[in-house]
Design a protein around this motif. Structure first.
Motif: not given
Length: 178
Positions: A29, A61, A144-146, A172
Motif C-alpha cells: 500500500s 505515479r 495495491d493499484h498498479y 495488502a
C-alpha cells in the motif's frame, strides 16, 4: 535505533550467498515508507565510501526522491524510457548530502506511466549503469493499484517489500508478496 535497523538490513543484504546488485523496493500500500527507506538504505550501503550506489526513481505515479534529497526531477527515467535521452549517465545526479549516492530522477510525469514501463527499456537502463555502481536501488509505486512493480521486478536481482507494522491491512502486503 532506525539507523541501526537500516545498517542491519545492509548487513543482511551483504551476507547473502548471492548479493543482489539491483533491488526493487515496493510495498503493498502507499505511504508505508519505502521512498525514505530507499534513500536511507542507499546511504547505508555507501557509508564509509566502500560502495557507489545509484537510486532510480521508478515511481512514475508519485515520485518523491528528487525532492527528498534536494535534486531536480527532470530529465530522468521517463526521458530514458521514451528514448529522448539515450545514455542513462546523462541524467544521473550526484546527491551532495549523501556521499557515494547518485540519482536517476523520475523525470517529467507522463499521462500514462504504465505504458512506458517496457521491461527491455528498463533492462537497458540498468545494464548501462551496472558497471559503474555496486548497487542500484529502484523505487516503485505500491502494488495495491498498479502493476508497475511487477513489471520492473524481473529486471532486478531482488525485491524488498516494505511493510508498515501499524498501518495498512496485512493482506495488502500478502497480495504484494504473491
Amino acid at each position: 535505533p532506525r539507523s541501526e535497523q537500516i545498517r542491519s538490513m545492509r548487513a543482511n543484504l551483504l551476507t547473502l550467498e548471492v548479493v543482489p546488485r539491483s533491488i526493487l523496493l515496493t510495498s503493498g500500500s502507499p505511504n508505508e515508507g519505502k521512498t525514505l527507506l530507499v534513500v536511507n538504505l542507499a546511504a547505508a550501503l555507501a557509508e564509509g565510501g566502500s560502495h557507489q550506489v545509484l537510486i532510480v526513481d521508478g515511481n512514475l505515479r508519485n515520485p518523491g526522491i528528487a525532492e527528498l534529497v534536494g535534486g531536480h526531477s527532470a530529465p530522468g527515467l521517463v526521458d530514458l524510457l521514451r528514448g529522448h535521452v539515450v545514455d542513462p549517465l546523462d541524467v544521473v545526479q550526484d546527491i551532495p548530502t549523501i556521499p557515494g549516492v547518485s540519482l536517476v530522477p523520475a523525470g517529467e510525469l507522463p499521462e500514462s506511466p504504465g505504458g512506458l514501463l517496457v521491461p527491455a527499456a528498463l533492462r537497458r537502463v540498468l545494464e548501462r549503469v551496472s558497471d559503474r555502481y555496486a548497487f542500484i536501488l529502484v523505487d516503485s509505486p505500491a502494488m495495491d493499484h498498479y502493476a508497475d512493480a511487477a513489471v520492473m521486478a524481473p529486471e532486478t536481482d531482488g525485491v524488498l517489500i516494505v511493510v508498515q507494522l501499524e498501518g495498512p491491512a496485512r493482506n495488502a502486503a500478502e497480495r504484494a508478496l504473491d
